[in-house]
Design a protein around this motif. Structure first.
Motif, PDB file in Angstrom:
ATOM      1  N   HIS A   1       0.785  -1.326   0.001  1.00 63.25           N
ATOM      2  CA  HIS A   1      -0.156  -0.102  -0.039  1.00 63.25           C
ATOM      3  C   HIS A   1       0.904   1.266   0.090  1.00 63.25           C
ATOM      4  O   HIS A   1       0.683   2.224  -0.367  1.00 63.25           O
ATOM      5  CB  HIS A   1      -0.875   0.120   1.180  1.00 63.25           C
ATOM      6  CG  HIS A   1      -2.031  -1.023   1.255  1.00 63.25           C
ATOM      7  ND1 HIS A   1      -1.885  -1.941   1.999  1.00 63.25           N
ATOM      8  CD2 HIS A   1      -3.073  -0.975   0.528  1.00 63.25           C
ATOM      9  CE1 HIS A   1      -3.042  -2.818   1.696  1.00 63.25           C
ATOM     10  NE2 HIS A   1      -3.709  -2.344   0.847  1.00 63.25           N
ATOM     11  N   SER A   2       2.171   1.104   0.447  1.00 60.69           N
ATOM     12  CA  SER A   2       3.023   2.369   0.677  1.00 60.69           C
ATOM     13  C   SER A   2       4.142   2.366  -0.034  1.00 60.69           C
ATOM     14  O   SER A   2       4.810   1.030  -0.449  1.00 60.69           O
ATOM     15  CB  SER A   2       3.232   2.497   2.175  1.00 60.69           C
ATOM     16  OG  SER A   2       4.010   1.313   2.572  1.00 60.69           O
ATOM     17  N   GLN A   3       4.589   3.462  -0.587  1.00 59.86           N
ATOM     18  CA  GLN A   3       5.770   3.597  -1.419  1.00 59.86           C
ATOM     19  C   GLN A   3       7.086   3.500  -0.330  1.00 59.86           C
ATOM     20  O   GLN A   3       6.869   3.701   0.722  1.00 59.86           O
ATOM     21  CB  GLN A   3       5.942   5.125  -2.001  1.00 59.86           C
ATOM     22  CG  GLN A   3       6.776   4.940  -3.285  1.00 59.86           C
ATOM     23  CD  GLN A   3       6.257   4.602  -4.504  1.00 59.86           C
ATOM     24  OE1 GLN A   3       5.082   4.553  -4.666  1.00 59.86           O
ATOM     25  NE2 GLN A   3       7.072   4.195  -5.507  1.00 59.86           N
ATOM     26  N   ILE A   4       8.016   2.798  -0.907  1.00 56.06           N
ATOM     27  CA  ILE A   4       9.316   2.587  -0.332  1.00 56.06           C
ATOM     28  C   ILE A   4       9.918   4.094  -0.068  1.00 56.06           C
ATOM     29  O   ILE A   4      10.074   4.855  -0.736  1.00 56.06           O
ATOM     30  CB  ILE A   4      10.259   1.913  -1.046  1.00 56.06           C
ATOM     31  CG1 ILE A   4       9.863   0.387  -1.219  1.00 56.06           C
ATOM     32  CG2 ILE A   4      11.703   1.878  -0.472  1.00 56.06           C
ATOM     33  CD1 ILE A   4      10.896  -0.542  -2.250  1.00 56.06           C
ATOM     34  N   GLN A   5      10.123   4.315   1.489  1.00 54.84           N
ATOM     35  CA  GLN A   5      10.788   5.495   1.846  1.00 54.84           C
ATOM     36  C   GLN A   5      12.172   5.507   2.247  1.00 54.84           C
ATOM     37  O   GLN A   5      12.707   4.388   2.356  1.00 54.84           O
ATOM     38  CB  GLN A   5       9.892   5.930   3.029  1.00 54.84           C
ATOM     39  CG  GLN A   5       8.475   6.129   2.700  1.00 54.84           C
ATOM     40  CD  GLN A   5       8.011   7.294   1.783  1.00 54.84           C
ATOM     41  OE1 GLN A   5       8.752   8.445   1.890  1.00 54.84           O
ATOM     42  NE2 GLN A   5       7.170   7.037   1.033  1.00 54.84           N
ATOM     43  N   PRO A   6      12.886   6.599   2.260  1.00 53.75           N
ATOM     44  CA  PRO A   6      14.357   6.580   2.702  1.00 53.75           C
ATOM     45  C   PRO A   6      14.365   5.786   4.262  1.00 53.75           C
ATOM     46  O   PRO A   6      13.416   6.050   4.928  1.00 53.75           O
ATOM     47  CB  PRO A   6      14.601   8.004   2.978  1.00 53.75           C
ATOM     48  CG  PRO A   6      13.654   8.821   1.757  1.00 53.75           C
ATOM     49  CD  PRO A   6      12.581   7.952   1.706  1.00 53.75           C
ATOM     50  N   MET A   7      15.212   4.855   4.207  1.00 49.83           N
ATOM     51  CA  MET A   7      15.410   3.922   5.441  1.00 49.83           C
ATOM     52  C   MET A   7      16.565   4.164   5.998  1.00 49.83           C
ATOM     53  O   MET A   7      17.810   4.091   5.271  1.00 49.83           O
ATOM     54  CB  MET A   7      14.868   2.603   5.082  1.00 49.83           C
ATOM     55  CG  MET A   7      14.821   1.592   6.156  1.00 49.83           C
ATOM     56  SD  MET A   7      14.739  -0.018   5.651  1.00 49.83           S
ATOM     57  CE  MET A   7      12.453   0.334   5.181  1.00 49.83           C
ATOM     58  N   VAL A   8      16.721   3.829   7.267  1.00 48.30           N
ATOM     59  CA  VAL A   8      18.101   3.890   8.111  1.00 48.30           C
ATOM     60  C   VAL A   8      17.857   2.524   8.953  1.00 48.30           C
ATOM     61  O   VAL A   8      16.889   2.275   9.585  1.00 48.30           O
ATOM     62  CB  VAL A   8      18.314   4.732   8.880  1.00 48.30           C
ATOM     63  CG1 VAL A   8      17.282   5.293   9.927  1.00 48.30           C
ATOM     64  CG2 VAL A   8      19.593   4.830   9.702  1.00 48.30           C
ATOM     65  N   ILE A   9      18.767   1.771   8.883  1.00 52.23           N
ATOM     66  CA  ILE A   9      18.732   0.409   9.623  1.00 52.23           C
ATOM     67  C   ILE A   9      19.978   0.346  10.677  1.00 52.23           C
ATOM     68  O   ILE A   9      21.128   0.844  10.444  1.00 52.23           O
ATOM     69  CB  ILE A   9      19.144  -0.638   8.667  1.00 52.23           C
ATOM     70  CG1 ILE A   9      18.118  -0.554   7.682  1.00 52.23           C
ATOM     71  CG2 ILE A   9      19.236  -1.994   9.528  1.00 52.23           C
ATOM     72  CD1 ILE A   9      18.364  -1.743   6.431  1.00 52.23           C
ATOM     73  N   LEU A  10      19.639   0.172  12.137  1.00 47.37           N
ATOM     74  CA  LEU A  10      20.607   0.432  13.162  1.00 47.37           C
ATOM     75  C   LEU A  10      20.847  -1.057  13.658  1.00 47.37           C
ATOM     76  O   LEU A  10      19.897  -1.885  13.606  1.00 47.37           O
ATOM     77  CB  LEU A  10      19.961   1.340  14.326  1.00 47.37           C
ATOM     78  CG  LEU A  10      19.827   2.796  13.827  1.00 47.37           C
ATOM     79  CD1 LEU A  10      18.305   3.210  13.410  1.00 47.37           C
ATOM     80  CD2 LEU A  10      20.356   3.706  15.024  1.00 47.37           C
ATOM     81  N   GLN A  11      21.954  -1.229  14.120  1.00 46.29           N
ATOM     82  CA  GLN A  11      22.452  -2.376  14.615  1.00 46.29           C
ATOM     83  C   GLN A  11      21.910  -2.773  16.157  1.00 46.29           C
ATOM     84  O   GLN A  11      21.765  -1.939  17.036  1.00 46.29           O
ATOM     85  CB  GLN A  11      23.791  -2.762  14.851  1.00 46.29           C
ATOM     86  CG  GLN A  11      24.019  -4.281  15.085  1.00 46.29           C
ATOM     87  CD  GLN A  11      25.585  -4.596  14.864  1.00 46.29           C
ATOM     88  OE1 GLN A  11      26.547  -3.699  14.855  1.00 46.29           O
ATOM     89  NE2 GLN A  11      25.870  -5.906  14.980  1.00 46.29           N
ATOM     90  N   GLN A  12      21.137  -3.890  16.372  1.00 47.35           N
ATOM     91  CA  GLN A  12      20.550  -4.148  17.985  1.00 47.35           C
ATOM     92  C   GLN A  12      21.322  -5.222  18.301  1.00 47.35           C
ATOM     93  O   GLN A  12      22.168  -5.795  17.933  1.00 47.35           O
ATOM     94  CB  GLN A  12      19.304  -4.863  17.431  1.00 47.35           C
ATOM     95  CG  GLN A  12      18.360  -5.297  18.503  1.00 47.35           C
ATOM     96  CD  GLN A  12      18.005  -4.204  19.491  1.00 47.35           C
ATOM     97  OE1 GLN A  12      18.746  -3.546  20.033  1.00 47.35           O
ATOM     98  NE2 GLN A  12      16.813  -3.463  19.380  1.00 47.35           N
ATOM     99  N   ASP A  13      21.410  -4.979  19.834  1.00 50.58           N
ATOM    100  CA  ASP A  13      22.116  -5.706  20.614  1.00 50.58           C
ATOM    101  C   ASP A  13      21.667  -7.262  20.713  1.00 50.58           C
ATOM    102  O   ASP A  13      20.413  -7.260  20.832  1.00 50.58           O
ATOM    103  CB  ASP A  13      22.056  -5.230  22.186  1.00 50.58           C
ATOM    104  CG  ASP A  13      22.772  -6.104  23.079  1.00 50.58           C
ATOM    105  OD1 ASP A  13      23.120  -6.958  22.802  1.00 50.58           O
ATOM    106  OD2 ASP A  13      22.850  -5.437  24.272  1.00 50.58           O
TER     107      ASP A  13
END
Length: 791
Positions: free
Chosen positions: A598-610
């Motif tokens: 339903h939604s367009q791909i947006q600018p994304m940031v991925i952070l590392q999880q513990d």
């Protein structure tokens, strides 16, 4: 008691024409059943929260487009605005884990936290004990008490409830009556609001390494609760609102300061909250959908009545001489009209039998498909009986009057001679009605096929993510999260497991997790994900530059490394190795589906999880023994943490939940298509019977002159077939436009394939030809002497 003569005549007429009478009763019954069902749903949906004694004075507080408010708001309003008599705050969890009386671990839904004033404001009676007045007390519904304690007295019994990864002993302090089926709020458990501190710890853990604690009881910027205000009977809501606007300045968020408070009357919440940003575990309705369903029900009734008129007309053609004789013997126009009207209403009332079957089938269908609570309680609303009575009487009367006036307008001589009912004989009108019937069916079938095609595309074609053979396990305890490495080592030993990885969110997800960073001295918002090492590789996400996260070392500030998607890199001109807002850009990945189509791909940031704070654990398999892998993984988790219920599902199942609304639409359209074709067949059958009756002499003459059965079939079939073709031509542009507009709800969509329209037309043509051919074959194989004898 003596049965009136007119009633006997009507029964004899119905029994004499068994086939046509049965078709009339079934066709009208299906139409009435659909109307009853959807009308009862409309009445039920509009009755939500009408049971509240002071419903005209009870309001929910809104803040801009959001219905959630802060904890201090309710108490502050009550203290400072005298026009408010009472208030309560409400928060509901989706489900909780608890131990029953046999110490079995179970999961239950509808677990709420609320002020004790909830019972007073909503008019819910406490049957035993009292409401919860401390953190370690809990109030339960009557059905819950019966489920967990059977015939024992539940008061002072202890329930072990798991909140924020530990079991708390909560004493049952009271039992309240079950909330009505037309109540938007419907908790099984109601705890004291102070216990919310424990529950919020679970939500903070959901973000793992990035979860931040908040003092919810003092924080005006923590929007978590529904706040309800019970105003004084003489209070002006607008006056209350003017006082409330002063509280906007108590929030730190600048955007929220610009949002005005508003009040929504409680009876409007269920149906009229679609414009609000609402993620709730409470019941929600859809006013627009309800209007569409009501229009559909009226349209179905119109089709059923038209069908009934044509079927009755075909039956009355055989009785023209009878009516002519009655008229010649002195019967008045009024008595003949009364007779026809009586017979029509008798058929209408007899159609209540198939209508009741449709309603009985429809209740569970509507509830399962639309997640509604329609039940026999709706018959306790007086409007339901008015609707049922009026629909039956009006339907039977209109049909009878149309036929009766046509008959009584003819002279007795014309009727005795058997002169046809010309006012109903208009061939163009009859065939146009047939075309509309099949056009509706074609539109509905086309809609079903296109929606299914789009659903298949959305569920199997996630952008640049490999969704096949991915199993997701929820870590519902700290014990499991802390043993992440052990779990990884053991699960990867299971045959068929390719690799594993952890994350707080596994895309595509239905949840937006915005991350705000600074760019050129102003804040920019990204679509955020928190992932562990290897998750991107497990999902098949391609790196355009850079690398995936390595091992997590919190002492080396690994959290300062981030990965961006392609859209973010292009928009902000990012490169691997550069710094962005103090974060080292470790990699750039190809754009992938973070959410539904339903939604367009947006600018994304991925952070590392513990790794020791992961909320989800993913398993990539070969696909050969997924059931066995799920079973062994579940057994292993149970050994590590016996007091935990681990949810295990596939990524495909998670994606399927995104499109629940569309799946409901498919079921509804399929049901309507089914009824549409039945009504179309009924109408077509009536027209065929009428056409054969009118052409019985012609068929007899053709047979006597050597015409073959196939020629008779061709003659009768071609006339109807061309009108089905016309309905196909008429329906295609409407179906194309409707589905084109529907597909605009998706950012990524399938094509409107031509074969879908052709297939819908062929289905309609096949059904029409089968219906016509059966009756045509009977007429073509009849002895021609019988046909000529009527003349």
């Amino acid at each position: 008691m003596k049965i009136p003569h007119s009633v006997k005549i009507s029964f004899r007429s119905i029994l004499k024409n068994k086939t046509q009478s049965l078709i009339s009763i079934l066709g009208l019954g299906i139409g009435l059943g659909c109307v009853f069902l959807l009308s009862l749903l409309y009445i039920h949906e509009n009755s939500f929260d009408s049971f509240i004694p002071q419903k005209e004075n009870l309001y929910r507080v809104l803040r801009g487009p959001v219905y959630l408010t802060s904890y201090p708001l309710g108490s502050t309003i009550k203290e400072e605005i005298p026009l408010v008599d009472n208030y309560f705050r409400y928060y509901q969890d989706s489900d909780v884990e608890l131990k029953n009386s046999h110490h079995d671990l179970v999961r239950d839904k509808r677990f709420a936290y609320a002020d004790t004033s909830l019972f007073t404001c909503l008019g819910i009676k406490i049957l035993q004990g009292n409401s919860s007045r401390s953190e370690r007390e809990i109030c339960i519904s009557a059905s819950t008490a019966n489920r967990y304690f059977n015939k024992e007295n539940p008061i002072n019994q202890i329930l072990q409830v798991k909140i924020n990864n530990r079991f708390l002993s909560l004493r049952v302090c009271g039992v309240y009556e079950d909330f009505p089926q037309n109540s938007r709020l419907y908790p099984n458990f109601i705890c004291n609001l102070d216990l919310i501190r424990e529950s919020l710890g679970r939500h903070q853990r959901y973000l793992g390494h990035f979860g931040k604690a908040s003092e919810v009881f003092k924080d005006w910027d923590h929007f978590l609760f529904e706040t309800y205000l019970l105003l004084n009977k003489n209070a002006d809501p607008q006056n209350v609102l003017r006082h409330m606007q002063a509280y906007k300045n108590k929030t730190v968020d600048e955007k929220r300061r610009d949002q005005d408070y508003d009040l929504q009357i409680v009876t409007d919440i269920y149906l009229h909250s679609s414009a609000l940003y609402e993620i709730t575990e409470s019941r929600t309705g859809n006013a627009t959908q309800l209007k569409y369903l009501l229009v559909i029900s009226l349209f179905i009734l119109l089709i059923a009545v038209v069908n009934y008129v044509f079927l009755t007309k075909a039956k009355m053609e055989n009785r023209l001489k009878d009516f002519g004789v009655q008229k010649a013997m002195g019967a008045s126009t009024k008595s003949i009209l009364k007779q026809v009207l009586l017979e029509s209403n008798m058929l209408s009332f007899l159609s209540l039998f198939p209508a009741s079957l449709v309603v009985l089938w429809g209740f569970p269908f509507i509830n399962n498909t639309l997640e509604r609570t329609l039940g026999i309680e709706v018959f306790m609303i007086w409007q339901s009986w008015v609707v049922l009575f009026l629909v039956v009487i009006v339907t039977g009367s209109i049909s009878g009057i149309v036929i009766g006036l046509t008959i009584t307008s003819r002279s007795s001589v014309d009727l005795i001679k058997g002169i046809k009912l010309k006012s109903l004989k208009g061939k163009g009108w009859t065939n146009s009605v047939l075309s509309i019937h099949f056009a509706i069916f074609i539109i509905l079938v086309t809609g079903v096929l296109i929606i299914k095609k789009q659903l298949h595309y959305a569920q199997t074609s996630s952008k640049n993510i490999e969704t096949e053979n991915v199993i997701i396990c929820e870590f519902n305890s700290l014990e499991l999260s802390k043993q992440y490495q052990l779990i990884t080592n053991e699960v990867e030993k299971i045959p068929g497991v390719i690799c594993t990885a952890g994350s707080s969110l596994i895309p595509p997800v239905n949840l937006n997790m915005p991350v705000t960073l600074m760019y050129e001295n102003h804040k920019v918002r990204f679509d955020g994900l928190f992932m562990g090492k290897g998750m991107l590789g497990l999902l098949g996400v391609q790196f355009l530059d850079g690398f995936d996260f390595g091992d997590f070392h919190p002492d080396q500030n690994d959290e300062n490394e981030v990965i961006f998607n392609e859209s973010a890199a292009k928009k902000y001109k990012l490169k691997v190795g550069e710094l962005f807002n103090g974060f080292n850009v470790r990699g750039i990945v190809k754009d992938f589906s973070g959410h539904s189509f339903h939604s367009q791909i947006q600018p994304m940031v991925i952070l590392q999880q513990d790794p020791q704070k992961m909320n989800l654990f993913a398993i990539k398999t070969s696909g050969l023994n997924n059931d066995e892998i799920r079973k062994k993984a579940g057994e292993f988790f149970s050994k590590l943490s016996p007091d935990v219920i681990v949810n295990i599902y596939t990524l495909k199942e998670q994606i399927s939940e995104f499109y629940k609304k569309e799946q409901q639409q498919v079921k509804l359209l399929t049901a309507f298509s089914f009824f549409a074709i039945i009504l179309s067949v009924m109408g077509l059958l009536g027209m065929v019977l009428n056409a054969i009756f009118l052409k019985r002499k012609e068929i007899g003459i053709r047979k006597v002159n050597g015409a073959k059965t196939i020629e008779i079939l061709r003659m009768l079939n071609c006339d109807f077939a061309k009108w089905v073709i016309f309905s196909f031509v008429f329906a295609c542009p409407i179906a194309w436009y409707a589905m084109h507009k529907w597909l605009e709800n998706f950012a990524y969509k399938t094509e409107l394939s031509w074969w879908i329209f052709v297939l819908s037309g062929l289905i309609a043509m096949g059904i029409a030809l089968l219906t016509v051919s059966f009756q045509s074959w009977r007429a073509a194989t009849r002895n021609p002497v019988e046909s000529l004898r009527y003349e």
